[in-house]
Design an enzyme around this catalytic site. Structure first.
Site, PDB file in Angstrom:
ATOM      1  N   GLY A  55      -3.206  15.965  32.148  1.00 30.22           N
ATOM      2  CA  GLY A  55      -3.326  14.522  31.947  1.00 30.22           C
ATOM      3  C   GLY A  55      -3.544  14.087  30.513  1.00 30.22           C
ATOM      4  O   GLY A  55      -3.105  13.016  30.117  1.00 30.22           O
ATOM      5  N   HIS A 122      13.379  -3.415  32.155  1.00 34.09           N
ATOM      6  CA  HIS A 122      14.562  -3.217  31.318  1.00 34.09           C
ATOM      7  C   HIS A 122      14.225  -3.124  29.821  1.00 34.09           C
ATOM      8  O   HIS A 122      13.394  -3.842  29.306  1.00 34.09           O
ATOM      9  CB  HIS A 122      15.572  -4.345  31.544  1.00 34.09           C
ATOM     10  CG  HIS A 122      15.058  -5.703  31.146  1.00 34.09           C
ATOM     11  ND1 HIS A 122      15.221  -6.213  29.876  1.00 34.09           N
ATOM     12  CD2 HIS A 122      14.350  -6.624  31.840  1.00 34.09           C
ATOM     13  CE1 HIS A 122      14.663  -7.410  29.799  1.00 34.09           C
ATOM     14  NE2 HIS A 122      14.116  -7.681  30.984  1.00 34.09           N
ATOM     15  N   HIS A 131       1.094   7.956  28.822  1.00 31.95           N
ATOM     16  CA  HIS A 131       0.747   7.976  30.237  1.00 31.95           C
ATOM     17  C   HIS A 131       0.648   6.529  30.704  1.00 31.95           C
ATOM     18  O   HIS A 131      -0.234   5.786  30.256  1.00 31.95           O
ATOM     19  CB  HIS A 131      -0.581   8.694  30.459  1.00 31.95           C
ATOM     20  CG  HIS A 131      -0.934   8.871  31.905  1.00 31.95           C
ATOM     21  ND1 HIS A 131      -1.890   9.749  32.321  1.00 31.95           N
ATOM     22  CD2 HIS A 131      -0.474   8.278  33.044  1.00 31.95           C
ATOM     23  CE1 HIS A 131      -2.006   9.701  33.639  1.00 31.95           C
ATOM     24  NE2 HIS A 131      -1.159   8.804  34.093  1.00 31.95           N
TER      25      HIS A 131
END
Length: 198
Positions: A55, A122, A131
């Site tokens: 992580g 988009h 993350h």
């Protein structure tokens, strides 16, 4: 989660995990082979691909460099329950979790995580080793700098730029640009700390 995703890919044969914890024998029924000292030997035995399931953005980036210097190619873990536009671009070693959506012409940098139920709209540009935590939503044309962490449920309005190695707290709503190496929280999001480290 990553093991489950990789198991769903018929082109991938899982061999085992590497972990520093000597007490671990298996993770999700996959054997723990040992620690990082085994990596060069595994590559010499013909194991050519790896995925980094860690992580910490900084540690993931460092391990990516280490693995590539040993000759490994980084695979991506793309959930079959995610949706990715054909025009999106994903770097190596990316994790895209179940329920994630990556829309048209978005770019996801190498070693980044688009976590469960996160949406990247988009033309967003997500840097290396970022993350985007579960349930986060990025509107169109958002730029997220290298190493940035957006906490669970973060919302970012259109065309916002977030600098490298920023940390945005869970549930925050980003309505203005954020500098690099900041910690920012709240609705609307505000900078509460600037850091000199990553």
């Amino acid at each position: 989660m990553v093991i489950d995703i990789l198991r769903a890919d018929p082109k991938i044969e899982l061999v085992g995990c590497i972990d520093k914890d000597p007490s671990l024998r298996s993770v999700a029924r996959l054997p723990v082979l040992g620690d990082d000292s085994l990596l060069a030997g595994l590559h010499a035995q013909g194991i050519q691909h790896a995925f980094i399931a860690i992580g910490s953005n900084r540690v993931r980036q460092q391990l990516g460099q280490q693995l590539e210097s040993l000759g490994f190619r980084l695979v991506s873990a793309i959930s079959p329950f995610s949706w990715i536009s054909d025009s999106a671009q994903l770097g190596d070693g990316v994790a895209v979790m179940p329920g994630a959506v990556i829309n048209a012409e978005a770019k996801i940098g190498r070693l980044s995580i688009i976590n469960t139920g996160a949406t990247v709209d988009h033309e967003c540009d997500i840097g290396e080793a970022c993350h985007i935590a579960p349930g986060s939503a990025l509107s169109g044309n958002v730029t997220v700098g290298k190493g940035t962490f957006l906490g669970t449920g973060t919302r970012v309005i259109d065309a916002i730029e977030i600098g490298p190695w920023a940390m945005v707290g869970a549930g925050s709503v980003v309505t203005r640009p954020l500098p690099g190496r900041c910690t920012a929280v709240g609705v609307p999001c505000r900078v509460i700390k600037l850091r000199t480290d990553d």
